[in-house]
Enzyme design. Sequence first.
Site, PDB file in Angstrom:
ATOM      1  N   SER A   1      25.420  -1.617   0.747  1.00  0.00           N
ATOM      2  CA  SER A   1      25.963  -1.512   2.101  1.00  0.00           C
ATOM      3  C   SER A   1      27.365  -0.946   2.029  1.00  0.00           C
ATOM      4  O   SER A   1      28.267  -1.556   1.451  1.00  0.00           O
ATOM      5  CB  SER A   1      25.977  -2.893   2.774  1.00  0.00           C
ATOM      6  OG  SER A   1      26.478  -2.819   4.084  1.00  0.00           O
TER       7      SER A   1
ATOM      8  N   ASP B   1      30.736  -0.548   3.443  1.00  0.00           N
ATOM      9  CA  ASP B   1      31.486  -1.348   4.418  1.00  0.00           C
ATOM     10  C   ASP B   1      32.923  -0.827   4.482  1.00  0.00           C
ATOM     11  O   ASP B   1      33.771  -1.192   3.652  1.00  0.00           O
ATOM     12  CB  ASP B   1      31.456  -2.822   4.032  1.00  0.00           C
ATOM     13  CG  ASP B   1      30.032  -3.338   3.853  1.00  0.00           C
ATOM     14  OD1 ASP B   1      29.116  -2.774   4.488  1.00  0.00           O
ATOM     15  OD2 ASP B   1      29.827  -4.292   3.080  1.00  0.00           O
TER      16      ASP B   1
ATOM     17  N   SER C   1      24.935  -0.617   5.706  1.00  0.00           N
ATOM     18  CA  SER C   1      26.331  -0.225   5.920  1.00  0.00           C
ATOM     19  C   SER C   1      26.870  -0.699   7.264  1.00  0.00           C
ATOM     20  O   SER C   1      26.115  -0.961   8.206  1.00  0.00           O
ATOM     21  CB  SER C   1      26.561   1.284   5.798  1.00  0.00           C
ATOM     22  OG  SER C   1      26.277   1.722   4.481  1.00  0.00           O
TER      23      SER C   1
END
Length: 389
Positions: free
Chosen positions: A301, A303, A263
């Site tokens: 991840s 984002d 992240s």
Amino acid sequence: MTSHQSFSPDGRPRARALGTDLQGQPGLWNAITDVPGVAVGYQTLIEGEGPLRVGAGPVRTGVTAILPRGRSGLGRPCTAGRYSLNGNGEMTGSAWIDEVGQLSGPVTISNTHAIGASHTGTIQWINATRPDLTDEWLLPVCAETWDGYLNDINGGHVTPEIVGAALDSAQSGPLQEGSIGGGTGMNCYAFKGGNGTASRLIEFGAHTYTVGVFVQANFGSRRELTIRGRRVGEQLAVDNPMETTEWGSAPHRIPAAPGGAGSVIVIIATDAPLDPLQCTAMARRVPLGLARTGTTGSIFSGDLFLAFSTAPDHSSDTGFPHGAPTIGELVPTVRMPWNRMDSLYTAVVEAVEESVLNALLVNADMTGRDGHRSPALPHDRLRDLLAGK
């Protein structure tokens, strides 16, 4: 060029000191705090070593606090917008930002399982700091990235009191980077990651505006890492324990994050007068800066990106939602022309790229829970690669 643009407050080299040939003109401190009024505070928790014992450690975590208008501006809204490249993460309060295009309180960033403590701690701190706002509802913005590879993430080490201390410590000036605050236990491109920041100055007629970026970097696989257009990750002579660690037999032991996962939270501040749509447009440019460092945006991840403007105008002076115009009164606004936004977009892309590099470079090896190790990106080898050696 000032020393703070190229070196951290403790003297460690930042990206500009290592021949990375970065574009754009940074502000005095090359940090988000170059935007007038913005203050940043940290609380860092590092304790213990050896096998994981949930609740006892080892602890490698912390909290970062960002006050958009400093302590004195608490409750006075900024125009704001946000963008999610990938939603495997959390940023509370974002629905209200989408609704009204305003941010009126602090932003905290910590680990994934500390969202509740961050939310509670922010509310407690606001009530203690500004008792005149205690009758108002509060929707704090709390964001996260996962530090469970190094940290006892289920141990509850980030408490509301720790969050309050981070908020209390917020100040302007040059910023420490790397393994500090919320970035303490983070990893980036299978190297030690964490916090990074950068800024750019923008000329607009007789005005000079600032765009500042703050990144909590916890993403990317080693093979992706790109610096100055060169794929350098696999050429750096450091082992890669984060992508070879396997499941262990101890209770609660977990493997390293899959390559690319983790992240990234990015906060953009500017004193240029923008409306919420323009803030959102700036947040949408963050992936272009991240891509310059090599990432392709893993599904694992989260984002999430937030942009706000501290520019004064009549709309923010009303204090909405903590106050409102009288019946029949219109609210005037001031903003940049849309056809002059390109320079701000460029500033975002350049500052995001530099912030990620600073998070990697202003750092050191770290060993955490169960002997899990995150190596620092080696400066000497990087210099050689960038010099063509």
